[in-house]
Design an enzyme around this catalytic site. Structure first.
Site, PDB file in Angstrom:
ATOM      1  N   ARG A  73      60.423  12.856  36.018  1.00  0.00           N
ATOM      2  CA  ARG A  73      59.049  13.362  35.919  1.00  0.00           C
ATOM      3  C   ARG A  73      58.424  13.057  34.566  1.00  0.00           C
ATOM      4  NH1 ARG A  73      55.232  12.569  37.977  1.00  0.00           N
ATOM      5  NH2 ARG A  73      56.452  12.879  39.855  1.00  0.00           N
TER       6      ARG A  73
ATOM      7  N   LYS B 274      38.195  11.260  21.536  1.00  0.00           N
ATOM      8  CA  LYS B 274      38.299  12.219  22.638  1.00  0.00           C
ATOM      9  C   LYS B 274      39.599  11.972  23.391  1.00  0.00           C
ATOM     10  CE  LYS B 274      33.282  12.535  23.022  1.00  0.00           C
ATOM     11  NZ  LYS B 274      32.082  12.258  23.851  1.00  0.00           N
TER      12      LYS B 274
ATOM     13  N   LYS C  35      27.383  11.997  11.939  1.00  0.00           N
ATOM     14  CA  LYS C  35      26.783  12.339  13.225  1.00  0.00           C
ATOM     15  C   LYS C  35      25.580  13.273  13.020  1.00  0.00           C
ATOM     16  CE  LYS C  35      29.624  12.812  16.705  1.00  0.00           C
ATOM     17  NZ  LYS C  35      29.448  11.516  17.413  1.00  0.00           N
TER      18      LYS C  35
ATOM     19  N   GLU D 104      25.253   7.739  13.159  1.00  0.00           N
ATOM     20  CA  GLU D 104      24.771   7.921  14.529  1.00  0.00           C
ATOM     21  C   GLU D 104      23.265   8.138  14.504  1.00  0.00           C
ATOM     22  OE1 GLU D 104      26.440  10.673  17.942  1.00  0.00           O
ATOM     23  OE2 GLU D 104      25.095  11.831  16.632  1.00  0.00           O
TER      24      GLU D 104
ATOM     25  N   ASP E 231      23.115   6.162  20.070  1.00  0.00           N
ATOM     26  CA  ASP E 231      23.574   7.164  21.025  1.00  0.00           C
ATOM     27  C   ASP E 231      22.535   7.440  22.106  1.00  0.00           C
ATOM     28  OD1 ASP E 231      25.512   9.051  21.918  1.00  0.00           O
ATOM     29  OD2 ASP E 231      24.256  10.652  21.117  1.00  0.00           O
TER      30      ASP E 231
END
Length: 299
Positions: free
Chosen positions: A103, A138, A170, A200, A221
């Site tokens: 597994r 992410k 950002k 960004e 973006d």
């Protein structure tokens, strides 16, 4: 693109932790009760659907950590395309070890092959354009290095690996700093000369501000295709252009056609479905002959 394997010293803690999680306090109760300690077995890792392979090193390590006597023979290496029903690798050795590690080995192999397969689909969708497909931060906590490796196995490239290898300013940084200029100036005064700075931007006026400051890259973006085309024209090669937002294999070709350098996609690592791979029992050398002889004796 050649795919360099990740070092074992990086992989082993991940595999060891996964095995310990599965073995718990008493080990594999089912296998230890049913399978004799000295029984050998041969098994095959078989693709259940078409895709791209990634994660064989982790799968092989899972088997070997449970029992060093287990051997893996790779038929289709990482980054190889496979068809449904195709054998990816075979593993032979003590049956107990094979079943106990099954597994964990499949969890790594299916997950990373799923990322490689999803990446390959988007890479193929933008073929003919200069845009490269890149992943983001992410990622599953603890699995960033191997998930980014799987993106490379699928023909993609990697964005920064963490907060410490590049500056990405950002929208929240800009809001707290009071604008793009103070944010960039503070970053430039703080980091070393080898660190690149990306900003960004959501609008073309913000892009103008970033370009005046001579940043290395701009993250465009959630812009429309028209805005992306105008952004590429405005940049005119002065910075790396990266598009992000709502990217799928369907939308990627249109985004790539605007002329951007990079297309970043978060779901490649956080939401890509697994590639279905199974571990099937195979006959050991000479086993078929023995079984045939036993059938003849029975008749």
């Amino acid at each position: 693109m050649s795919l360099s394997p990740l070092p074992s010293i990086l992989l082993e803690p991940l595999v060891r932790a996964a095995l310990l999680e599965d073995l718990g306090r008493a080990g594999d109760l089912t296998t230890d009760a049913i399978v004799p300690a000295n029984q050998p077995a041969a098994m095959a890792l078989v693709a259940r659907q078409n895709g791209v392979v990634a994660g064989l090193n982790l799968a092989g390590m899972a088997f070997r950590l449970i029992d060093p006597a287990i051997e893996m023979t790779i038929e289709r290496p990482d980054a190889a395309a496979v068809s449904a029903g195709e054998v990816i690798a075979t593993v032979t050795g003590p049956a107990r070890g094979l079943l106990t590690a099954e597994r964990v080995a499949l969890n790594f192999l299916c997950h990373l092959s799923g990322i490689a397969t999803a990446t390959s689909a988007v890479v193929e969708a933008v073929r003919g354009h200069k845009a490269r497909i890149v992943c983001t931060r992410k990622t599953t906590p603890g699995l960033r290095a191997v998930e980014k490796y799987a993106v490379r196995a699928g023909g993609g490239s990697n964005h920064r690996f963490g907060l410490d290898d590049a500056v990405l300013i950002k929208d929240n940084h800009v809001a707290i700093a009071g604008g793009i200029r103070p944010a960039v100036e503070r970053a430039r005064a703080s980091v070393g000369h080898l660190i690149k700075i990306e900003v960004e931007v959501d609008t073309l006026p913000q892009l103008e501000d970033a370009l005046r400051l001579g940043v290395d890259a701009v993250l465009l973006d959630n812009m429309t295709l028209e805005e992306l085309r105008e952004a590429v024209r405005m940049v005119a090669g002065r910075a790396v252009t990266e598009a992000s937002g709502r990217v799928t294999p369907v939308t990627a070709p249109g985004i790539a056609a605007t002329g951007v350098d990079l297309i970043s996609i978060g779901w490649l690592t956080h939401s890509a479905p697994i590639l279905d791979i199974g571990l099937d029992t195979a006959a050991l050398p000479g086993q078929c002959e023995r079984q045939a002889g036993q059938e003849q004796e029975t008749i």
